[in-house]
Design a protein around this motif. Structure first.
Motif, PDB file in Angstrom:
ATOM      1  N   PRO A   1       0.804  -1.207   0.115  1.00 36.55           N
ATOM      2  CA  PRO A   1      -0.023   0.034   0.111  1.00 36.55           C
ATOM      3  C   PRO A   1       1.014   1.451   0.091  1.00 36.55           C
ATOM      4  O   PRO A   1       0.293   2.152  -0.625  1.00 36.55           O
ATOM      5  N   THR A   2       2.087   1.151   0.500  1.00 35.60           N
ATOM      6  CA  THR A   2       2.856   2.420   0.798  1.00 35.60           C
ATOM      7  C   THR A   2       3.371   2.816  -0.865  1.00 35.60           C
ATOM      8  O   THR A   2       3.244   3.853  -1.161  1.00 35.60           O
ATOM      9  N   VAL A   3       3.523   1.577  -1.490  1.00 34.20           N
ATOM     10  CA  VAL A   3       4.065   2.112  -2.990  1.00 34.20           C
ATOM     11  C   VAL A   3       2.884   2.646  -3.786  1.00 34.20           C
ATOM     12  O   VAL A   3       3.044   3.571  -4.532  1.00 34.20           O
ATOM     13  N   GLY A   4       1.642   2.310  -3.433  1.00 41.23           N
ATOM     14  CA  GLY A   4       0.496   2.982  -4.111  1.00 41.23           C
ATOM     15  C   GLY A   4       0.430   4.434  -3.691  1.00 41.23           C
ATOM     16  O   GLY A   4       0.031   5.359  -4.647  1.00 41.23           O
ATOM     17  N   ALA A   5       0.508   4.568  -2.372  1.00 40.00           N
ATOM     18  CA  ALA A   5       0.717   5.945  -1.678  1.00 40.00           C
ATOM     19  C   ALA A   5       1.483   6.790  -2.362  1.00 40.00           C
ATOM     20  O   ALA A   5       1.276   7.892  -2.845  1.00 40.00           O
ATOM     21  N   VAL A   6       2.818   6.389  -2.373  1.00 38.18           N
ATOM     22  CA  VAL A   6       3.923   7.073  -3.050  1.00 38.18           C
ATOM     23  C   VAL A   6       3.734   7.492  -4.485  1.00 38.18           C
ATOM     24  O   VAL A   6       3.874   8.712  -4.988  1.00 38.18           O
ATOM     25  N   THR A   7       3.104   6.504  -5.167  1.00 37.53           N
ATOM     26  CA  THR A   7       2.852   6.565  -6.799  1.00 37.53           C
ATOM     27  C   THR A   7       1.923   7.798  -6.698  1.00 37.53           C
ATOM     28  O   THR A   7       2.004   8.767  -7.781  1.00 37.53           O
ATOM     29  N   ARG A   8       0.886   7.904  -5.887  1.00 39.94           N
ATOM     30  CA  ARG A   8      -0.113   9.041  -5.789  1.00 39.94           C
ATOM     31  C   ARG A   8       0.456  10.381  -5.503  1.00 39.94           C
ATOM     32  O   ARG A   8       0.030  11.464  -6.002  1.00 39.94           O
ATOM     33  N   THR A   9       1.565  10.471  -4.797  1.00 39.09           N
ATOM     34  CA  THR A   9       2.004  11.803  -4.143  1.00 39.09           C
ATOM     35  C   THR A   9       3.358  12.183  -4.428  1.00 39.09           C
ATOM     36  O   THR A   9       3.658  13.498  -4.560  1.00 39.09           O
ATOM     37  N   ALA A  10       4.161  11.267  -4.832  1.00 33.69           N
ATOM     38  CA  ALA A  10       5.521  11.763  -5.273  1.00 33.69           C
ATOM     39  C   ALA A  10       5.709  12.308  -6.361  1.00 33.69           C
ATOM     40  O   ALA A  10       4.993  12.350  -7.577  1.00 33.69           O
ATOM     41  N   ALA A  11       6.687  13.651  -6.340  1.00 27.77           N
ATOM     42  CA  ALA A  11       6.918  14.171  -7.654  1.00 27.77           C
ATOM     43  C   ALA A  11       7.814  13.124  -8.562  1.00 27.77           C
ATOM     44  O   ALA A  11       8.598  12.483  -8.306  1.00 27.77           O
ATOM     45  N   ARG A  12       7.641  13.635  -9.719  1.00 31.06           N
ATOM     46  CA  ARG A  12       8.266  12.867 -10.889  1.00 31.06           C
ATOM     47  C   ARG A  12       9.991  12.708 -10.737  1.00 31.06           C
ATOM     48  O   ARG A  12      10.279  11.767 -10.730  1.00 31.06           O
ATOM     49  N   GLU A  13      10.310  13.717 -10.309  1.00 28.38           N
ATOM     50  CA  GLU A  13      11.965  14.007 -10.059  1.00 28.38           C
ATOM     51  C   GLU A  13      12.282  13.059  -8.937  1.00 28.38           C
ATOM     52  O   GLU A  13      13.406  12.666  -8.869  1.00 28.38           O
ATOM     53  N   GLN A  14      11.524  13.007  -7.922  1.00 28.02           N
ATOM     54  CA  GLN A  14      11.662  12.009  -6.797  1.00 28.02           C
ATOM     55  C   GLN A  14      11.786  10.698  -7.233  1.00 28.02           C
ATOM     56  O   GLN A  14      12.809   9.972  -6.904  1.00 28.02           O
ATOM     57  N   LEU A  15      10.933  10.459  -7.857  1.00 23.70           N
ATOM     58  CA  LEU A  15      11.050   9.075  -8.355  1.00 23.70           C
ATOM     59  C   LEU A  15      12.034   8.709  -9.504  1.00 23.70           C
ATOM     60  O   LEU A  15      12.857   7.947  -9.348  1.00 23.70           O
ATOM     61  N   GLU A  16      12.420   9.723 -10.325  1.00 24.92           N
ATOM     62  CA  GLU A  16      13.646   9.676 -11.282  1.00 24.92           C
ATOM     63  C   GLU A  16      14.859   9.540 -10.776  1.00 24.92           C
ATOM     64  O   GLU A  16      15.891   8.733 -11.171  1.00 24.92           O
ATOM     65  N   ALA A  17      14.887  10.153  -9.727  1.00 23.75           N
ATOM     66  CA  ALA A  17      16.158  10.010  -8.853  1.00 23.75           C
ATOM     67  C   ALA A  17      16.518   8.605  -8.470  1.00 23.75           C
ATOM     68  O   ALA A  17      17.760   8.355  -8.270  1.00 23.75           O
ATOM     69  N   LEU A  18      15.512   7.780  -8.388  1.00 25.88           N
ATOM     70  CA  LEU A  18      15.835   6.434  -7.993  1.00 25.88           C
ATOM     71  C   LEU A  18      16.250   5.407  -9.119  1.00 25.88           C
ATOM     72  O   LEU A  18      16.721   4.338  -9.055  1.00 25.88           O
ATOM     73  N   ARG A  19      16.273   6.058 -10.358  1.00 32.64           N
ATOM     74  CA  ARG A  19      16.356   5.186 -11.609  1.00 32.64           C
ATOM     75  C   ARG A  19      17.773   4.625 -11.435  1.00 32.64           C
ATOM     76  O   ARG A  19      18.310   3.285 -11.549  1.00 32.64           O
ATOM     77  N   PRO A  20      18.882   5.586 -10.976  1.00 30.03           N
ATOM     78  CA  PRO A  20      20.130   4.999 -11.234  1.00 30.03           C
ATOM     79  C   PRO A  20      20.521   4.085 -10.060  1.00 30.03           C
ATOM     80  O   PRO A  20      21.328   3.009 -10.402  1.00 30.03           O
ATOM     81  N   VAL A  21      19.847   4.014  -8.907  1.00 31.65           N
ATOM     82  CA  VAL A  21      19.867   3.019  -8.019  1.00 31.65           C
ATOM     83  C   VAL A  21      19.315   1.687  -8.524  1.00 31.65           C
ATOM     84  O   VAL A  21      19.825   0.473  -8.319  1.00 31.65           O
ATOM     85  N   ALA A  22      18.225   1.768  -9.119  1.00 34.54           N
ATOM     86  CA  ALA A  22      17.677   0.428  -9.769  1.00 34.54           C
ATOM     87  C   ALA A  22      18.389  -0.002 -10.618  1.00 34.54           C
ATOM     88  O   ALA A  22      18.553  -1.465 -10.926  1.00 34.54           O
ATOM     89  N   GLU A  23      19.229   0.786 -11.613  1.00 35.52           N
ATOM     90  CA  GLU A  23      19.955   0.463 -12.555  1.00 35.52           C
ATOM     91  C   GLU A  23      21.124  -0.406 -11.912  1.00 35.52           C
ATOM     92  O   GLU A  23      21.751  -1.347 -12.319  1.00 35.52           O
ATOM     93  N   GLU A  24      21.631   0.210 -10.875  1.00 33.58           N
ATOM     94  CA  GLU A  24      22.832  -0.373  -9.925  1.00 33.58           C
ATOM     95  C   GLU A  24      22.329  -1.710  -9.750  1.00 33.58           C
ATOM     96  O   GLU A  24      23.273  -2.503  -9.540  1.00 33.58           O
ATOM     97  N   ILE A  25      21.177  -2.092  -9.162  1.00 29.16           N
ATOM     98  CA  ILE A  25      21.022  -3.409  -8.702  1.00 29.16           C
ATOM     99  C   ILE A  25      21.010  -4.407  -9.894  1.00 29.16           C
ATOM    100  O   ILE A  25      21.514  -5.337  -9.443  1.00 29.16           O
ATOM    101  N   VAL A  26      20.517  -3.945 -11.042  1.00 30.66           N
ATOM    102  CA  VAL A  26      20.664  -4.890 -12.063  1.00 30.66           C
ATOM    103  C   VAL A  26      22.331  -5.201 -12.635  1.00 30.66           C
ATOM    104  O   VAL A  26      22.674  -6.216 -12.872  1.00 30.66           O
ATOM    105  N   THR A  27      22.873  -4.109 -12.531  1.00 30.57           N
ATOM    106  CA  THR A  27      24.374  -4.078 -12.884  1.00 30.57           C
ATOM    107  C   THR A  27      25.004  -5.252 -11.796  1.00 30.57           C
ATOM    108  O   THR A  27      25.880  -5.943 -12.264  1.00 30.57           O
ATOM    109  N   SER A  28      24.806  -4.842 -10.531  1.00 31.05           N
ATOM    110  CA  SER A  28      25.518  -5.698  -9.378  1.00 31.05           C
ATOM    111  C   SER A  28      25.004  -7.275  -9.865  1.00 31.05           C
ATOM    112  O   SER A  28      25.870  -7.971  -9.812  1.00 31.05           O
ATOM    113  N   ALA A  29      23.767  -7.485 -10.121  1.00 27.84           N
ATOM    114  CA  ALA A  29      23.062  -8.915 -10.260  1.00 27.84           C
ATOM    115  C   ALA A  29      23.895  -9.446 -11.489  1.00 27.84           C
ATOM    116  O   ALA A  29      24.172 -10.635 -11.466  1.00 27.84           O
TER     117      ALA A  29
END
Length: 223
Positions: free
Chosen positions: A100-128
């Motif tokens: 439910p928290t992910v749903g709430a964040v989807t409705r309230t977070a600014a686009r740039e706040q979410l985009e800031a997480l993309r490099p971290v998500a890509e880092e997860i894939v690179t590490s794997a």
């Protein structure tokens, strides 16, 4: 004044060594070098590292606070055994909070706040892809906790952080060896894209699937 500075540098060096030892111990837990149920003494581990027992004991206490080991009086530390039932309960609690928290964040977070997480998500894939399990765990932790942090409830983040610490190491090496870790890593990018598209229900379903997927992979490792 010089004496104070030396003392300050000494403390910093000791703290850094403690962190390095804790890092090495986590790696040994992931690789299976330190085995669940067995007791390890700080002096014996210190001899392996070629250092004094104090930073090893301090690092083991850090791991004990995370639930990864437990002190055994006059003997050392036992690596915590986690049953399938424990993992089920940790996963259920995480799902109750994170979905439910992910749903709430989807409705309230600014686009740039979410985009800031993309490099971290890509880092997860690179590490794997690079079989870097410590790097994977670190990036995965930062992604999930930063994402939850956008909800603004620090206690919620602390709670999920604790649940993750208690379950994060189990089955990871086997997942990597079976080539399943990359698929799990890529789910973070899928989740981020759903959130950026404003699809709260889709993001919730993706998070539920991700947590269930991770747990089912652990289950395969238990067989």
């Amino acid at each position: 004044m010089g004496g104070h500075l030396k003392q300050s540098n000494l403390i910093t060096a000791q703290e850094r060594l403690r962190d390095q030892v804790a890092h090495a111990l986590r790696a040994a837990l992931i690789s299976g070098e330190l085995q669940p149920g067995l007791v390890y003494s700080a002096p014996a581990l210190a001899a392996d590292f070629g250092i004094s027992a104090t930073p090893v004991r301090e690092a083991m206490l850090d791991l004990a606070r995370e639930g990864l080991v437990e002190p055994v009086r006059n003997k050392g530390f036992r690596v915590t055994e986690v049953s399938g039932r424990d993992l089920d309960q940790y996963t259920e609690l995480r799902a109750l909070i994170e979905v439910p928290t992910v749903g709430a964040v989807t409705r309230t977070a600014a686009r740039e706040q979410l985009e800031a997480l993309r490099p971290v998500a890509e880092e997860i894939v690179t590490s794997a892809r690079g079989h870097d399990l410590i790097g994977y765990l670190d990036a995965d932790r930062r992604f999930h906790l930063s994402l939850l942090g956008l909800h603004g409830n620090e206690r919620l983040v602390e709670t999920v952080g604790d649940l993750r610490k208690r379950s994060r190491l189990y089955g990871l090496t086997a997942l990597d060896e079976r080539g399943k870790l990359v698929a799990s890593a890529e789910e973070h990018l899928e989740l981020l894209d759903l959130m950026l598209s404003g699809d709260a229900a889709g993001a919730e379903a993706c998070m539920a699937r991700h947590l269930g997927h991770v747990r089912s992979l652990w289950a395969a490792d238990e067989d």
